[in-house]
Design an enzyme around this catalytic site. Structure first.
Site, mmCIF file in Angstrom:
data_model
loop_
_atom_site.group_PDB
_atom_site.id
_atom_site.type_symbol
_atom_site.label_atom_id
_atom_site.label_comp_id
_atom_site.label_asym_id
_atom_site.label_seq_id
_atom_site.Cartn_x
_atom_site.Cartn_y
_atom_site.Cartn_z
ATOM 1 N N HIS A 16 -1.278 -25.382 9.095
ATOM 2 C CA HIS A 16 -0.678 -26.748 8.726
ATOM 3 C C HIS A 16 0.644 -26.597 7.984
ATOM 4 O O HIS A 16 1.441 -27.572 8.124
ATOM 5 C CB HIS A 16 -2.000 -27.251 7.803
ATOM 6 C CG HIS A 16 -3.250 -27.461 8.422
ATOM 7 N ND1 HIS A 16 -4.564 -27.041 7.997
ATOM 8 C CD2 HIS A 16 -3.426 -28.160 9.368
ATOM 9 C CE1 HIS A 16 -5.548 -27.415 8.526
ATOM 10 N NE2 HIS A 16 -4.821 -28.115 9.710
ATOM 11 N N SER A 128 -8.940 -24.091 10.250
ATOM 12 C CA SER A 128 -9.927 -24.078 9.272
ATOM 13 C C SER A 128 -11.009 -23.544 9.407
ATOM 14 O O SER A 128 -11.770 -22.805 8.457
ATOM 15 C CB SER A 128 -9.919 -25.598 8.727
ATOM 16 O OG SER A 128 -8.574 -26.124 8.409
#
Ligand code: ADP
Length: 182
Positions: A16, A128
């Protein structure tokens, strides 16, 4: 032009961050928006407030990034930011099929445009969910996440990390005891 980077960010990863680092050079402003759904509240490792705090810390050094949250349809959020585009990150072809479908739907139901940025290949395996999995066993995720996420994961799994580190220290001690002295 302004971009909205929506996601779960549970927690934000180096993938990210890589997308963001590229986006801040292209867009005037980027808003990282945690999309949340009250019905899915229990499915996340970090609460909405925790995710927002991690994001604030991880993005504080960017001059043109802000953090927000929204519990509804992305197109309704985009309607409040006229002229803004949706920013999504791509890792591999596997992301593309899903992202393409969502991008078309967002254009159809809300006339919202989506822009994709590819992260560097070194982050293509980072997600994640993988980071959460590794941390849940006390593994080292420091390369895969920004410092704020690593600290929060360490706190969340403090017992597991302490146990693993004690076991590793014990193993190192017994290896040293067995080393011949001559
Ligand atoms: P979501 O639940 O909406 O997929 P995520 O927080 O997992 O939210 O991801 C937000 C965006 O970041 C998505 O566009 C996703 O494809 C992208 N992304 C996630 N991990 C990476 C990565 N390692 N490299 C590039 N883009 C990524």
């Amino acid at each position: 032009m302004n971009a909205v980077f929506p996601g779960s960010f549970d927690p934000i990863t180096s993938g990210h961050m890589d997308v963001l680092t590229r986006a801040v050079k292209i867009f005037d402003h980027v808003t990282v928006t945690v999309m949340h759904n009250a019905r899915k509240q229990g499915r996340h490792l970090f609460t909405l407030d925790e995710r927002l705090e991690i994001l604030r810390q991880a993005t504080a050094h960017f001059g043109n990034v802000s953090v927000d949250s929204f519990g509804g349809l992305l197109v309704d959020y985009m309607a409040r930011q006229p002229g803004g585009v949706i920013l999504r990150g791509l890792r591999a072809v596997s992301d593309y099929e899903y992202e393409l479908q969502i991008a078309h739907l967002n254009r159809q139901i809300g006339d919202a445009e989506t822009v994709f940025i590819m992260a560097a290949t070194r982050w293509s395996f980072v997600s994640s969910s993988m980071v959460r999995e590794i941390a849940s066993y006390g593994g080292d995720v420091s390369e895969m996440v920004p410092r704020a996420s690593a600290g929060a994961l360490r706190q969340k799994f403090a017992d597991v990390y302490a146990e693993r580190e004690a076991a590793q220290a014990g193993a190192a001690r017994s290896a040293a005891d067995q080393t011949p002295t001559v």
